[in-house]
Design a protein around this motif. Structure first.
Motif, PDB file in Angstrom:
ATOM      1  N   MET A  82       0.828  -1.207   0.000  1.00  0.00           N
ATOM      2  CA  MET A  82       0.000   0.000   0.000  1.00  0.00           C
ATOM      3  C   MET A  82       0.865   1.260   0.000  1.00  0.00           C
ATOM      4  SD  MET A  82      -3.149  -0.987   2.565  1.00  0.00           S
ATOM      5  CE  MET A  82      -4.003   0.546   2.225  1.00  0.00           C
ATOM      6  N   MET A  83       1.982   1.218   0.734  1.00  0.00           N
ATOM      7  CA  MET A  83       2.876   2.381   0.752  1.00  0.00           C
ATOM      8  C   MET A  83       3.518   2.587  -0.617  1.00  0.00           C
ATOM      9  SD  MET A  83       4.714   2.521   4.508  1.00  0.00           S
ATOM     10  CE  MET A  83       5.367   0.857   4.482  1.00  0.00           C
ATOM     11  N   LYS A  85       2.236   1.889  -3.502  1.00  0.00           N
ATOM     12  CA  LYS A  85       1.216   2.468  -4.391  1.00  0.00           C
ATOM     13  C   LYS A  85       0.926   3.917  -4.013  1.00  0.00           C
ATOM     14  CE  LYS A  85      -1.216  -1.733  -5.879  1.00  0.00           C
ATOM     15  NZ  LYS A  85      -0.173  -2.709  -5.499  1.00  0.00           N
ATOM     16  N   ALA A  86       0.877   4.201  -2.722  1.00  0.00           N
ATOM     17  CA  ALA A  86       0.615   5.575  -2.280  1.00  0.00           C
ATOM     18  C   ALA A  86       1.763   6.496  -2.679  1.00  0.00           C
ATOM     19  CB  ALA A  86       0.404   5.604  -0.772  1.00  0.00           C
ATOM     20  N   GLU A  87       2.998   5.998  -2.543  1.00  0.00           N
ATOM     21  CA  GLU A  87       4.157   6.809  -2.912  1.00  0.00           C
ATOM     22  C   GLU A  87       4.149   7.138  -4.392  1.00  0.00           C
ATOM     23  OE1 GLU A  87       9.053   6.716  -2.707  1.00  0.00           O
ATOM     24  OE2 GLU A  87       7.900   4.910  -2.286  1.00  0.00           O
ATOM     25  N   GLN A  89       1.675   7.537  -6.334  1.00  0.00           N
ATOM     26  CA  GLN A  89       0.652   8.526  -6.664  1.00  0.00           C
ATOM     27  C   GLN A  89       0.860   9.842  -5.918  1.00  0.00           C
ATOM     28  OE1 GLN A  89      -3.476   6.910  -6.584  1.00  0.00           O
ATOM     29  NE2 GLN A  89      -2.510   4.940  -6.156  1.00  0.00           N
ATOM     30  N   PHE A  90       1.377   9.751  -4.704  1.00  0.00           N
ATOM     31  CA  PHE A  90       1.388  10.909  -3.826  1.00  0.00           C
ATOM     32  C   PHE A  90       2.663  11.723  -3.927  1.00  0.00           C
ATOM     33  CE2 PHE A  90      -1.468  12.544  -0.744  1.00  0.00           C
ATOM     34  CZ  PHE A  90      -0.733  13.272   0.172  1.00  0.00           C
ATOM     35  N   LEU A 251      -8.520  11.484   2.411  1.00  0.00           N
ATOM     36  CA  LEU A 251      -7.825  11.219   1.149  1.00  0.00           C
ATOM     37  C   LEU A 251      -8.728  10.620   0.089  1.00  0.00           C
ATOM     38  CD1 LEU A 251      -4.422   9.851   2.501  1.00  0.00           C
ATOM     39  CD2 LEU A 251      -4.992  12.175   1.781  1.00  0.00           C
ATOM     40  N   ASN A 252      -9.666   9.798   0.495  1.00  0.00           N
ATOM     41  CA  ASN A 252     -10.535   9.165  -0.491  1.00  0.00           C
ATOM     42  C   ASN A 252     -11.429  10.180  -1.199  1.00  0.00           C
ATOM     43  OD1 ASN A 252     -10.533   6.698   1.928  1.00  0.00           O
ATOM     44  ND2 ASN A 252      -9.810   6.269  -0.143  1.00  0.00           N
ATOM     45  N   PHE A 259      -8.373   4.619  -3.301  1.00  0.00           N
ATOM     46  CA  PHE A 259      -6.994   5.036  -3.062  1.00  0.00           C
ATOM     47  C   PHE A 259      -6.447   4.311  -1.837  1.00  0.00           C
ATOM     48  CE2 PHE A 259      -4.008   7.736  -0.723  1.00  0.00           C
ATOM     49  CZ  PHE A 259      -3.077   8.032  -1.701  1.00  0.00           C
ATOM     50  N   PRO A 260      -5.210   3.819  -1.849  1.00  0.00           N
ATOM     51  CA  PRO A 260      -4.187   3.978  -2.894  1.00  0.00           C
ATOM     52  C   PRO A 260      -4.114   2.807  -3.870  1.00  0.00           C
ATOM     53  CG  PRO A 260      -3.161   3.105  -0.941  1.00  0.00           C
ATOM     54  CD  PRO A 260      -4.618   3.252  -0.614  1.00  0.00           C
ATOM     55  N   ASP A 263      -5.335   4.070  -8.986  1.00  0.00           N
ATOM     56  CA  ASP A 263      -4.947   5.425  -9.349  1.00  0.00           C
ATOM     57  C   ASP A 263      -6.067   6.065 -10.159  1.00  0.00           C
ATOM     58  OD1 ASP A 263      -3.854   7.782 -10.199  1.00  0.00           O
ATOM     59  OD2 ASP A 263      -2.021   6.905 -11.025  1.00  0.00           O
TER      60      ASP A 263
END
Length: 444
Positions: A82-83, A85-87, A89-90, A251-252, A259-260, A263
């Motif tokens: 999850m991190m 994927k979040a990284e 995008q974020f 965030l959602n 998310f995450p 995308d």
């Protein structure tokens, strides 16, 4: 003008009026120049009120109670995925990777004490306030107990287990030099107030003098609820500083319901713009509830910090709004009595009880110091995050503080924090004399 005598015959003039006479003009000029050189060589006592530390998530296992070891074995791979994927995008992975490449070893200072000590010396930081971390180096506590600390989708028992694992490790880090490292514990207050009180006592006994609470409470009670009074009481009694750190937001709503894992940037344009425009609102919201809820009226010695707001220029407007609703009785008379439980205006409680961890602060915000409240502003480097000043803190100091009033600069860079946090100024001065930046950063 006559020549001045040299050596033991040089006159000593104590009276500046006398010194201004024609016969002493050259001597007076020399004295002023000499004193200025001494002042410019002074080293500043710098405190960063926003640094981060934490183990790579898989390394927290020894600090987690054994009954949760099976859970952490299962959770680590999922959380890392999850991190990742979040990284992507974020943070815009390519940009972040390019920033990290030349400083990869130094970034291990997020958990390695030797590297951390070098970082502090290179940045000229005598003392630091240490928060949990997040996705930047994937060194976040397990079970959602890191910088986000949200109750959303969390299992209370597991989030508490992750929080206390981090707190155990942080107490060891701080113990290397307790006068330089002010540890901020992760406390999931929303789930169980009694457990939070017990945890606060444990933290205090183990060298942690601050707590970080959830910025968002979701379906749980907000911070004006009297149910939290036992927690405020123990923090006041033990001198534990309450902190709210930026980052959490719905965030959602910005990045999509999935998310995450999915995308949605193509279908949700401007999502990041919405997030960065609202994240300060979520950071200051807890204080809005505490101020209006009379928390600082009932607990006048309780201290609270908001950290890394990124838009400090909005603070005067926020305080003006609160005070407007407190003082303009005619305007709000039809709404009933919502202020008689307060003996001061919200801005007065803020000035007495609260502070701002001014991470990544630009000069234009610092120039509003009188409107914001000079004593409330405390600088932070935000190590090890790419939006922070590290590893270019020296350049940041010289560019941002050039021409800034010296006394105000000293207060923002260290004086305010040493007073607010009750730090040992004498000890930190001895550290600063070795590593601190020179006061000449204030020269134009």
């Amino acid at each position: 003008l006559p020549r001045l005598p040299s050596g033991k015959d040089r006159p000593i003039v104590d009276d500046p009026v006398v010194a201004c006479g024609p016969e002493h003009y050259v001597f007076f000029t020399f004295v002023i120049t000499y004193q200025e050189e001494i002042t410019m060589s002074e080293r500043l006592l710098v405190v960063s009120t926003d640094c981060h530390a934490g183990l790579p998530i898989s390394e927290y296992k020894p600090y987690v109670e054994t009954k949760y070891h099976d859970f952490i074995d299962m959770a680590v791979d999922v959380q890392v995925d999850m991190m990742d994927k979040a990284e992507a995008q974020f943070l815009i992975k390519d940009i972040n990777d390019a920033w990290r490449a030349p400083i990869k070893q130094a970034l291990t200072g997020a958990w390695d004490y030797k590297e951390r000590s070098k970082m502090l010396a290179d940045d000229g930081i005598a003392a630091e306030v240490i928060f949990p971390d997040g996705i930047t180096e994937q060194n976040t506590p397990p079970f959602g107990a890191g910088l986000g600390l949200s109750p959303k989708d969390a299992v209370p028992e597991l989030q508490w287990a992750g929080a206390m694992a981090h707190n155990r490790w942080l107490s060891e880090l701080v113990a290397n030099d307790p006068k330089r490292h002010f540890g901020v514990a992760s406390i999931p207050l929303l789930f169980d107030v009694d457990q939070a009180v017990e945890a606060a006592r444990w933290c205090h006994e183990n060298g942690l003098k601050g707590v970080m609470l959830p910025t968002m409470w979701g379906e749980h009670a907000a911070y004006h609820d009297r149910k939290y009074d036992p927690f405020w009481a123990v923090c006041e009694d033990l001198g534990i500083v309450v902190h709210f750190h930026s980052g959490p937001a719905p965030l959602n709503e910005y990045f999509g319901a999935e998310f995450p894992m999915v995308d949605s940037s193509e279908t949700l344009p401007g999502a990041m713009g919405c997030y960065v425009s609202e994240v300060m609102f979520w950071l200051f919201r807890p204080l809005t509830f505490m101020l209006w809820g009379g928390v600082f009226e009932r607990f006048p010695k309780l201290q609270a910090m908001v950290v890394e707001g990124g838009t400090m220029f909005m603070v005067p407007s926020w305080l003006r709004l609160l005070d407007h609703n407190y003082t303009d009785i005619h305007f709000s008379a039809k709404l009933g009595d919502f202020r008689s439980h307060l003996s001061m205006a919200p801005s007065e409680y803020f000035a007495r009880n609260c502070g701002i961890g001014a991470s990544c602060v630009p000069r234009r915000d610092l120039d509003l110091k009188e409107q914001i409240g000079l004593k409330q502003i405390m600088w932070g480097s935000d190590f090890p995050h790419p939006e922070g000043t590290w590893p270019n803190t020296a350049d940041y100091f010289s560019k941002t503080f050039a021409g800034f009033p010296v006394d105000d600069g000293k207060a923002i860079l260290g004086g305010n924090a040493t007073e607010f946090y009750g730090m040992d100024e004498g000890y930190l001065r001895s550290v600063a004399d070795e590593i601190g930046p020179q006061v000449s950063i204030f020269n134009k």
